[in-house]
Design a protein around this motif. Structure first.
Motif, PDB file in Angstrom:
ATOM      1  N   THR A   1     -28.306   4.189 -39.677  1.00 21.00           N
ATOM      2  CA  THR A   1     -28.172   3.889 -38.244  1.00 21.00           C
ATOM      3  C   THR A   1     -26.748   4.160 -37.797  1.00 21.00           C
ATOM      4  N   THR A   2     -26.616   4.474 -36.517  1.00 21.07           N
ATOM      5  CA  THR A   2     -25.319   4.792 -35.933  1.00 21.07           C
ATOM      6  C   THR A   2     -25.257   4.241 -34.515  1.00 21.07           C
ATOM      7  N   SER A   3     -24.187   4.514 -33.819  1.00 22.50           N
ATOM      8  CA  SER A   3     -24.052   4.046 -32.436  1.00 22.50           C
ATOM      9  C   SER A   3     -25.019   4.823 -31.542  1.00 22.50           C
ATOM     10  N   PRO A   4     -25.512   4.228 -30.493  1.00 25.09           N
ATOM     11  CA  PRO A   4     -26.510   4.889 -29.648  1.00 25.09           C
ATOM     12  C   PRO A   4     -25.892   5.960 -28.750  1.00 25.09           C
ATOM     13  N   THR A   5     -26.726   6.851 -28.297  1.00 25.43           N
ATOM     14  CA  THR A   5     -26.301   7.845 -27.322  1.00 25.43           C
ATOM     15  C   THR A   5     -26.344   7.235 -25.919  1.00 25.43           C
ATOM     16  N   GLU A   6     -25.844   7.972 -24.944  1.00 23.21           N
ATOM     17  CA  GLU A   6     -25.770   7.451 -23.582  1.00 23.21           C
ATOM     18  C   GLU A   6     -27.153   7.119 -23.033  1.00 23.21           C
ATOM     19  N   SER A   7     -28.161   7.915 -23.395  1.00 28.19           N
ATOM     20  CA  SER A   7     -29.497   7.689 -22.847  1.00 28.19           C
ATOM     21  C   SER A   7     -30.188   6.471 -23.440  1.00 28.19           C
ATOM     22  N   LEU A   8     -29.718   5.980 -24.602  1.00 30.72           N
ATOM     23  CA  LEU A   8     -30.391   4.858 -25.263  1.00 30.72           C
ATOM     24  C   LEU A   8     -29.471   3.657 -25.489  1.00 30.72           C
ATOM     25  N   GLU A   9     -28.268   3.714 -24.966  1.00 29.87           N
ATOM     26  CA  GLU A   9     -27.356   2.595 -25.198  1.00 29.87           C
ATOM     27  C   GLU A   9     -27.785   1.336 -24.448  1.00 29.87           C
ATOM     28  N   PHE A  10     -28.651   1.469 -23.453  1.00 32.35           N
ATOM     29  CA  PHE A  10     -29.158   0.299 -22.740  1.00 32.35           C
ATOM     30  C   PHE A  10     -30.071  -0.535 -23.620  1.00 32.35           C
ATOM     31  N   LEU A  11     -30.627   0.099 -24.651  1.00 33.82           N
ATOM     32  CA  LEU A  11     -31.686  -0.535 -25.436  1.00 33.82           C
ATOM     33  C   LEU A  11     -31.135  -1.408 -26.558  1.00 33.82           C
ATOM     34  N   HIS A  12     -30.180  -0.884 -27.323  1.00 36.22           N
ATOM     35  CA  HIS A  12     -29.696  -1.591 -28.507  1.00 36.22           C
ATOM     36  C   HIS A  12     -28.356  -0.997 -28.909  1.00 36.22           C
ATOM     37  N   PRO A  13     -27.468  -1.786 -29.509  1.00 43.74           N
ATOM     38  CA  PRO A  13     -26.171  -1.244 -29.925  1.00 43.74           C
ATOM     39  C   PRO A  13     -26.236  -0.333 -31.146  1.00 43.74           C
ATOM     40  N   ARG A  14     -27.398  -0.211 -31.781  1.00 41.87           N
ATOM     41  CA  ARG A  14     -27.566   0.694 -32.911  1.00 41.87           C
ATOM     42  C   ARG A  14     -28.835   1.505 -32.726  1.00 41.87           C
ATOM     43  N   MET A  15     -28.871   2.694 -33.340  1.00 40.24           N
ATOM     44  CA  MET A  15     -30.073   3.525 -33.343  1.00 40.24           C
ATOM     45  C   MET A  15     -30.040   4.398 -34.597  1.00 40.24           C
ATOM     46  N   PRO A  16     -31.204   4.894 -35.039  1.00 40.91           N
ATOM     47  CA  PRO A  16     -31.221   5.752 -36.229  1.00 40.91           C
ATOM     48  C   PRO A  16     -30.482   7.067 -35.988  1.00 40.91           C
TER      49      PRO A  16
END
Length: 349
Positions: free
Chosen positions: A182-197
């Motif tokens: 997991t890494t930091s989210p992109t701009e389009s998904l940062e609203f969802l969670h502070p981490r993303m795959p």
């Protein structure tokens, strides 16, 4: 963070999808299908397909592994605190340095993953997950490839007897396990969670380098998502529930749709009919028991004196005070009666 994802495809269907994406496997075993169960709600500790290279020839293969990373030095499976994610900024630590730097990198094919929207309305308390979202490729038939790390641990087999366990070294068998990076989210998904795959796309250098065991230095490997790739290829929508059924991950428009999905209407009618029948039957049996009890005890009249002489167990002594308990007197039987009893049992024998 990624704690649930979807892969409701058979292993041969995954292989065919890989071929469409330009990924040709060097090895493929049909037997791996026996260790894998397609599901729209994949959870940690389950066995799932993983793509990786192995051997001297770096053969590309797909194999089922347990989604619960077990360090290579362990000899016992630990599921008490499943390790299913690895932070991209922590890959040089003791836990991850081996697989990350020495050819333990892999890719996890998924159709989408679930994430809970974290809300913090008052701005003071810790954010709490509220609404589940389903993140998937814009092409509903496509597969998303998540970066992962795998290890091979040799787990002790349970001895057949206690003596064997004391006298012999325990036999061990290989266990393949993996975790999703997991890494930091992109701009389009940062609203969802502070981490993303960490999502990698076929045909890119980052995709090929991650699977290449000999790629060095590992510091040059991609550890962050590219905004343009995610925004153009990945979408997120609300998923009011996530189950293992065929409609998992799809947004439910209204409550009627949810009732239809869970078959509550049909079950509710059947349950009501059974319940009414059971109640009527219970009333009928109860009335019969009352009638039977009244018929048996109608010649008894419980007086206040008898009520006051309640015995242990909640029963009443209904026998008159001047009547004693019947006792059997051996001398009361006549010789003729004894003769009849003797002849009766003689005939039976």
């Amino acid at each position: 963070m990624c704690g649930r994802y979807s892969l409701a495809m058979r292993l041969d269907q995954v292989r065919d999808r890989l071929i469409e994406d330009g990924i040709v496997l060097d090895e493929f075993s049909e037997d791996e299908q026996n260790n894998y169960y397609p599901s729209n709600n994949v959870h940690p500790t389950s066995r799932q397909p993983v793509i990786f290279r192995h051997g001297a020839q770096h053969s590309l293969t797909i194999r089922t592994m347990m989604w619960c990373f077990q360090p290579p030095w362990t000899h016992k499976i630990d599921k008490s605190h499943p390790i299913f994610n690895a932070r991209s900024d922590n890959l040089t630590s003791r836990m991850w340095a081996g697989p990350f730097q020495k050819g333990g990198r892999c890719l996890v094919p998924v159709q989408g993953y679930y994430e809970w929207l974290h809300s913090n309305p008052d701005g003071k308390s810790k954010p709490k997950p509220t609404t589940p979202y389903y993140v998937r490729p814009c092409d509903a038939n496509a597969i998303m490839y998540l970066a992962g790390l795998y290890s091979v641990a040799y787990i002790d087999k349970e001895p057949s007897t206690a003596t064997e366990g004391r006298d012999k070294q325990p036999e061990r068998e290989p266990l393949y396990s993996f975790a999703i990076v997991t890494t930091s989210p992109t701009e389009s998904l940062e609203f969802l969670h502070p981490r993303m795959p960490l999502v990698l796309f076929p045909g890119t250098a980052a995709f090929d380098d991650w699977l290449n065991p000999e790629f060095k230095p590992t510091d040059k490997l991609q550890r962050f998502n590219v905004n343009s790739e995610i925004s153009c290829n990945i979408t997120a929508s609300k998923a009011e529930i996530y189950l293992s059924g065929p409609k998992s991950g799809q947004p439910i428009v209204n409550k009627n749709g949810l009732d239809e999905f869970l078959n509550k209407n049909k079950k509710g009618v059947a349950a009501a009919e059974i319940k009414t029948e059971d109640e009527n039957q219970h009333k009928r049996i109860k009335n019969e028991r009352i009638d039977l009890h009244e018929n048996k005890t109608s010649h008894f009249k419980v007086t206040p004196e008898q009520k006051s002489s309640e015995v242990k167990g909640g029963h009443y002594n209904l026998r008159p005070k001047n009547q004693s308990s019947p006792k059997f007197n051996k001398s009361s039987s006549t010789p003729a009666q004894k003769s009849k009893i003797t002849s009766f049992f003689t005939k039976i024998s």
